[in-house]
Design a protein around this motif. Structure first.
Motif, mmCIF file in Angstrom:
data_model
loop_
_atom_site.group_PDB
_atom_site.id
_atom_site.type_symbol
_atom_site.label_atom_id
_atom_site.label_comp_id
_atom_site.label_asym_id
_atom_site.label_seq_id
_atom_site.Cartn_x
_atom_site.Cartn_y
_atom_site.Cartn_z
ATOM 1 N N ARG A 12 -4.773 -18.058 -22.090
ATOM 2 C CA ARG A 12 -6.037 -18.618 -22.572
ATOM 3 C C ARG A 12 -6.964 -17.511 -23.060
ATOM 4 N NH1 ARG A 12 -5.216 -20.903 -17.610
ATOM 5 N NH2 ARG A 12 -4.398 -23.017 -17.576
ATOM 6 N N ALA A 13 -6.401 -16.564 -23.797
ATOM 7 C CA ALA A 13 -7.195 -15.454 -24.311
ATOM 8 C C ALA A 13 -8.263 -15.982 -25.241
ATOM 9 C CB ALA A 13 -6.291 -14.466 -25.044
ATOM 10 N N GLU A 246 11.676 -16.108 -12.099
ATOM 11 C CA GLU A 246 10.420 -15.337 -12.131
ATOM 12 C C GLU A 246 9.422 -15.976 -13.097
ATOM 13 O OE1 GLU A 246 9.481 -12.720 -10.457
ATOM 14 O OE2 GLU A 246 11.303 -11.877 -9.562
ATOM 15 N N TRP A 247 9.884 -16.413 -14.265
ATOM 16 C CA TRP A 247 9.005 -17.043 -15.242
ATOM 17 C C TRP A 247 8.460 -18.363 -14.694
ATOM 18 C CZ3 TRP A 247 5.702 -16.444 -18.736
ATOM 19 C CH2 TRP A 247 5.379 -17.423 -19.678
ATOM 20 N N ARG A 248 9.319 -19.155 -14.059
ATOM 21 C CA ARG A 248 8.859 -20.413 -13.468
ATOM 22 C C ARG A 248 7.806 -20.164 -12.385
ATOM 23 N NH1 ARG A 248 14.817 -23.344 -12.867
ATOM 24 N NH2 ARG A 248 14.793 -24.432 -14.897
ATOM 25 N N MET A 249 8.015 -19.143 -11.571
ATOM 26 C CA MET A 249 7.042 -18.848 -10.518
ATOM 27 C C MET A 249 5.714 -18.349 -11.108
ATOM 28 S SD MET A 249 8.258 -19.629 -7.531
ATOM 29 C CE MET A 249 9.097 -21.048 -8.269
ATOM 30 N N THR A 250 5.791 -17.605 -12.205
ATOM 31 C CA THR A 250 4.562 -17.159 -12.876
ATOM 32 C C THR A 250 3.780 -18.361 -13.388
ATOM 33 O OG1 THR A 250 5.574 -15.060 -13.537
ATOM 34 C CG2 THR A 250 3.627 -15.763 -14.761
ATOM 35 N N LEU A 251 4.483 -19.293 -14.037
ATOM 36 C CA LEU A 251 3.825 -20.510 -14.521
ATOM 37 C C LEU A 251 3.257 -21.311 -13.352
ATOM 38 C CD1 LEU A 251 6.417 -21.762 -17.193
ATOM 39 C CD2 LEU A 251 4.254 -20.578 -17.607
ATOM 40 N N LEU A 256 -1.173 -23.501 -10.087
ATOM 41 C CA LEU A 256 -1.794 -23.645 -8.771
ATOM 42 C C LEU A 256 -3.210 -23.079 -8.775
ATOM 43 C CD1 LEU A 256 1.269 -22.608 -6.570
ATOM 44 C CD2 LEU A 256 0.164 -24.859 -6.542
ATOM 45 N N ARG A 257 -3.379 -21.943 -9.434
ATOM 46 C CA ARG A 257 -4.700 -21.318 -9.480
ATOM 47 C C ARG A 257 -5.685 -22.184 -10.262
ATOM 48 N NH1 ARG A 257 -3.053 -16.871 -11.141
ATOM 49 N NH2 ARG A 257 -3.012 -15.616 -9.255
ATOM 50 N N ALA A 258 -5.213 -22.803 -11.347
ATOM 51 C CA ALA A 258 -6.088 -23.669 -12.144
ATOM 52 C C ALA A 258 -6.459 -24.938 -11.386
ATOM 53 C CB ALA A 258 -5.402 -24.025 -13.464
ATOM 54 N N ASP A 259 -5.617 -25.352 -10.437
ATOM 55 C CA ASP A 259 -5.899 -26.511 -9.577
ATOM 56 C C ASP A 259 -6.140 -27.775 -10.400
ATOM 57 O OD1 ASP A 259 -6.073 -27.722 -7.131
ATOM 58 O OD2 ASP A 259 -8.203 -27.287 -6.819
ATOM 59 N N GLU A 260 -5.354 -27.960 -11.460
ATOM 60 C CA GLU A 260 -5.513 -29.137 -12.316
ATOM 61 C C GLU A 260 -4.374 -30.134 -12.162
ATOM 62 O OE1 GLU A 260 -5.605 -27.223 -16.052
ATOM 63 O OE2 GLU A 260 -7.734 -26.640 -15.929
ATOM 64 N N GLN A 296 -5.355 -20.203 -0.506
ATOM 65 C CA GLN A 296 -5.727 -18.781 -0.466
ATOM 66 C C GLN A 296 -6.467 -18.376 -1.723
ATOM 67 O OE1 GLN A 296 -2.402 -16.198 0.146
ATOM 68 N NE2 GLN A 296 -2.307 -16.534 2.356
ATOM 69 N N GLN A 297 -5.946 -18.805 -2.865
ATOM 70 C CA GLN A 297 -6.551 -18.412 -4.137
ATOM 71 C C GLN A 297 -7.941 -19.004 -4.321
ATOM 72 O OE1 GLN A 297 -5.038 -16.096 -6.279
ATOM 73 N NE2 GLN A 297 -3.828 -15.968 -4.406
ATOM 74 N N SER A 298 -8.155 -20.196 -3.788
ATOM 75 C CA SER A 298 -9.463 -20.837 -3.960
ATOM 76 C C SER A 298 -10.555 -20.133 -3.187
ATOM 77 C CB SER A 298 -9.385 -22.310 -3.520
ATOM 78 O OG SER A 298 -9.194 -22.398 -2.115
#
Length: 314
Positions: A12-13, A246-251, A256-260, A296-298
């Motif tokens: 989302r640059a 690794e790519w799936r875990m990155t996505l 998870l961080r976006a929480d959407e 944790q991230q929240s």
């Protein structure tokens, strides 16, 4: 879709701030390290960019672009070691310089970009702290800088749309040039230029939810299974399905961080048949379940998420 576009889109640059400034010497501007990626270009005159040590300052000539990653504060001035002001004081000091015909005045552009998630962090980490990019006459990067300067010189109808498109182009050209020259460019970027691997990498990135197999990926690449596995490991340092995980875990981390999305939706998006299968894979990879990781991230403090006004038009 190519891999650089995919990473920039997922990160989302966005160009948070971009300004054209005219400053008569002496001048100097101090910019906070909380800016994730700063972009500087001189249109007329000369400028210098440095971190803590003016002795390592990088000169900016017309048409050149310098990228500065977040971290330590950095400075841009008419000469190395120039006294540098905070943005608000700088704007006040040089507010009238735009009306000057002083031939010593420097016209320069400052931009601040924002990135999000692990994909954005990975792109930024692939760049050195300060990356000067010299744009020769005829280089598209130089042309975009000139267009930006002209567009920022005076308000015109539809200007936000024009600026958004030019900023997108500037960012892609700068990253393309920077990663091409960077010794720390990610392996996926170098491997994407290999015709034996490009199609398979593109397929995994376009459809991470698909149940890819090594024979299927090898067929896409036009190689035997053994040859594909060998070439892939040599180029990327890991087996194809390990890279896919690794790519799936990155996505997944970015979702998870976006929480959407719910855990079930994330599981389906990144290629797991059920939330339970996803949770098990995530726990193996990270040591904790995805729900606990999201919690944790929240509560974790944000790092380098701000973008500050580098300089208002003067």
């Amino acid at each position: 879709m190519d891999l650089l576009y995919d990473h920039l889109a997922r990160a989302r640059a966005s160009g948070a701030v971009f300004a054209r400034t005219v400053a008569e010497p002496p001048w100097g501007l101090r910019l906070a390290g909380s800016i994730q990626l700063a972009v500087h270009a001189v249109v007329r005159g000369r400028g210098w960019v440095w971190l803590d040590d003016p002795g390592s300052a990088v000169e900016l000539s017309p048409g050149d672009v310098t990228l500065v990653r977040g971290g330590p504060d950095h400075h841009i001035g008419h000469e190395p070691g120039a006294h540098c002001l905070e943005p608000e004081e700088f704007r006040a000091r040089h507010a009238q310089d735009g009306r000057s015909d002083d031939p010593r005045a420097t016209v320069f552009l400052c931009g601040a970009y924002r990135f999000s998630g692990d994909i954005g962090r990975g792109l930024l980490d692939a760049l050195p702290q300060v990356l000067p990019l010299s744009a020769a006459v005829g280089d598209p990067l130089r042309d975009v800088v000139a267009l930006l300067s002209r567009e920022l010189a005076a308000p015109e109808p539809g200007q936000p749309t024009v600026l958004d498109r030019l900023l997108d182009i500037l960012l892609v050209l700068a990253f393309r040039s920077g990663l091409r020259r960077s010794a720390t460019a990610p392996r996926w970027y170098r491997a994407s230029g290999d015709p034996r691997l490009h199609a398979a990498l593109q397929a995994m990135h376009e459809d991470a939810a698909h149940s890819w197999t090594v024979p299927e990926l090898a067929a896409i690449s036009g190689l035997s299974r053994a040859a594909f596995a060998r070439v892939f490991r040599d180029a990327l340092g890991q087996a194809p399905l390990q890279y896919l995980t690794e790519w799936r875990m990155t996505l997944a981390r970015d979702h998870l961080r976006a929480d959407e999305l719910s855990l079930a939706n994330i599981a389906a998006t990144v290629g797991y048949g059920s939330p339970y299968a996803f949770a098990a894979a995530f726990r193996r990879h990270h040591g904790i379940p995805p729900g606990a990781w999201r919690q944790q991230q929240s509560t974790a403090p944000l790092a380098l998420n701000g973008a500050e006004d580098p300089a208002a038009p003067a």
